[in-house]
Write a protein that holds these residues in place. Sequence first.
Motif, short mmCIF file in Angstrom:
data_model
loop_
_atom_site.label_atom_id
_atom_site.label_comp_id
_atom_site.label_asym_id
_atom_site.label_seq_id
_atom_site.Cartn_x
_atom_site.Cartn_y
_atom_site.Cartn_z
N GLY B 58 12.40 12.80 0.82
CA GLY B 58 13.64 12.98 0.09
C GLY B 58 13.39 13.81 -1.16
N ASP B 59 14.11 13.47 -2.21
CA ASP B 59 14.02 14.25 -3.45
C ASP B 59 12.84 13.86 -4.33
OD1 ASP B 59 17.58 13.95 -3.52
OD2 ASP B 59 16.40 15.65 -2.84
N ILE B 60 12.38 12.62 -4.24
CA ILE B 60 11.32 12.14 -5.14
C ILE B 60 10.27 11.35 -4.37
CG2 ILE B 60 12.67 12.16 -7.28
CD1 ILE B 60 13.13 9.10 -6.75
N PRO B 61 9.54 11.95 -3.43
CA PRO B 61 8.58 11.20 -2.63
C PRO B 61 7.23 10.91 -3.29
CG PRO B 61 8.56 13.49 -2.00
CD PRO B 61 9.62 13.34 -3.06
N GLU B 62 6.95 11.57 -4.41
CA GLU B 62 5.61 11.45 -5.02
C GLU B 62 5.33 10.01 -5.44
OE1 GLU B 62 7.28 15.35 -5.08
OE2 GLU B 62 8.01 13.57 -6.14
N GLY B 63 4.17 9.53 -5.03
CA GLY B 63 3.77 8.16 -5.38
C GLY B 63 4.21 7.11 -4.38
N TYR B 64 4.91 7.56 -3.33
CA TYR B 64 5.44 6.64 -2.32
C TYR B 64 5.02 7.10 -0.92
CZ TYR B 64 8.73 5.53 -6.09
OH TYR B 64 9.29 5.18 -7.30
N SER B 65 4.95 6.15 0.00
CA SER B 65 4.83 6.47 1.41
C SER B 65 5.72 5.47 2.17
CB SER B 65 3.38 6.39 1.90
OG SER B 65 2.88 5.07 1.75
N VAL B 66 5.94 5.75 3.45
CA VAL B 66 6.81 4.89 4.25
C VAL B 66 6.19 4.67 5.62
CG1 VAL B 66 9.00 5.45 3.10
CG2 VAL B 66 8.17 6.88 5.01
N SER B 67 6.71 3.66 6.29
CA SER B 67 6.26 3.35 7.63
C SER B 67 7.44 2.84 8.44
CB SER B 67 5.17 2.27 7.60
OG SER B 67 4.84 1.83 8.89
N ARG B 68 7.58 3.38 9.66
CA ARG B 68 8.62 2.88 10.56
C ARG B 68 8.01 2.74 11.95
NH1 ARG B 68 14.69 5.11 11.63
NH2 ARG B 68 15.53 3.18 12.49
N GLU B 69 7.49 1.54 12.20
CA GLU B 69 6.85 1.23 13.48
C GLU B 69 7.85 0.71 14.50
OE1 GLU B 69 3.63 1.87 14.25
OE2 GLU B 69 3.54 2.86 12.31
N LYS B 70 8.92 0.10 14.01
CA LYS B 70 9.98 -0.39 14.89
C LYS B 70 11.31 0.13 14.38
CE LYS B 70 7.70 -4.65 16.35
NZ LYS B 70 7.81 -6.13 16.47
N LYS B 71 12.27 0.26 15.28
CA LYS B 71 13.56 0.86 14.92
C LYS B 71 14.25 0.09 13.81
CE LYS B 71 17.67 2.76 17.15
NZ LYS B 71 18.41 2.88 18.44
N GLU B 72 14.15 -1.22 13.80
CA GLU B 72 14.91 -2.01 12.86
C GLU B 72 14.23 -2.17 11.50
OE1 GLU B 72 13.52 -3.09 15.64
OE2 GLU B 72 12.47 -5.01 15.31
N ARG B 73 13.00 -1.71 11.35
CA ARG B 73 12.24 -2.01 10.14
C ARG B 73 11.71 -0.74 9.49
NH1 ARG B 73 9.88 -6.97 8.81
NH2 ARG B 73 10.52 -7.71 10.88
N PHE B 74 11.91 -0.65 8.17
CA PHE B 74 11.47 0.54 7.42
C PHE B 74 10.83 0.04 6.14
CE2 PHE B 74 11.03 4.80 6.63
CZ PHE B 74 11.90 5.40 5.74
N SER B 75 9.59 0.37 5.95
CA SER B 75 8.83 -0.13 4.80
C SER B 75 8.55 0.98 3.80
CB SER B 75 7.49 -0.73 5.27
OG SER B 75 7.70 -1.78 6.18
N LEU B 76 8.66 0.64 2.54
CA LEU B 76 8.31 1.55 1.45
C LEU B 76 7.04 1.04 0.81
CD1 LEU B 76 9.23 3.99 -0.37
CD2 LEU B 76 10.27 2.26 -1.86
#
Lengths: 113, 114
Positions: B58-76
């Motif tokens: 997105g606009d400010i990704p620095e310092g963050y990562s994400v994970s989406r292993e399953k459709k219903e779950r999104f981790s920051l």
Amino acid sequence: EDQVTQSPEALRLQEGESSSLNCSYTVSGLRGLFWYRQDPGKGPEFLFTLYSAGEEKEKERLKATLTKKESFLHITAPKPEDSATYLCAVQALSQTSYDKVIFGPGTSLSVIP
Amino acid sequence: DVKVTQSSRYLVKRTGEKVFLECVQDMDHENMFWYRQDPGLGLRLIYFSYDVKMKEKGDIPEGYSVSREKKERFSLILESASTNQTSMYLCASSLYRGSYNEQFFGPGTRLTVL
């Protein structure tokens, strides 16, 4: 540059005093315009989607309208429970794989009994 | 009704800690988003995902990562938390990629980094 602005920044109304909130946008192409309500310490709650100029949507005391450059959220005879921050968001055409959604800064509405 | 839940309402962490924020939606939405919201700056998009194992900055990704292993779950994930990451974090989901549809938000996580 795509931009969404809202006015006023804050609005204080007496109960029953109708008014309007403004959302102005500058985008290359409008996919849709969304209104949300946000109470303190909570996530935004979806209210309306508008897709084309001239469209109107209503829900209880709220009515949203859309022109080519702005949207209005009209509040008729507001009650204290309408106090919240109202956010406008625009989904704009993008060169990337996903149309960008741009949120405005919000209008904080206080309705005094 | 769409329900988006976030793992914590309030979180306090120390500088340098690794922080996980989890979000779950129960309506089979394709798109999921992470925002942060700060006074005077509004909602800013950190990352989004339009499919399992897919992610976009997105606009400010620095310092963050994400994970989406399953459709219903999104981790920051905050790899090494810093004080300037103190904020309200909001997760959202929407139905289809590429269509004009509203986002549904979770209740938010108020993160304080000391």
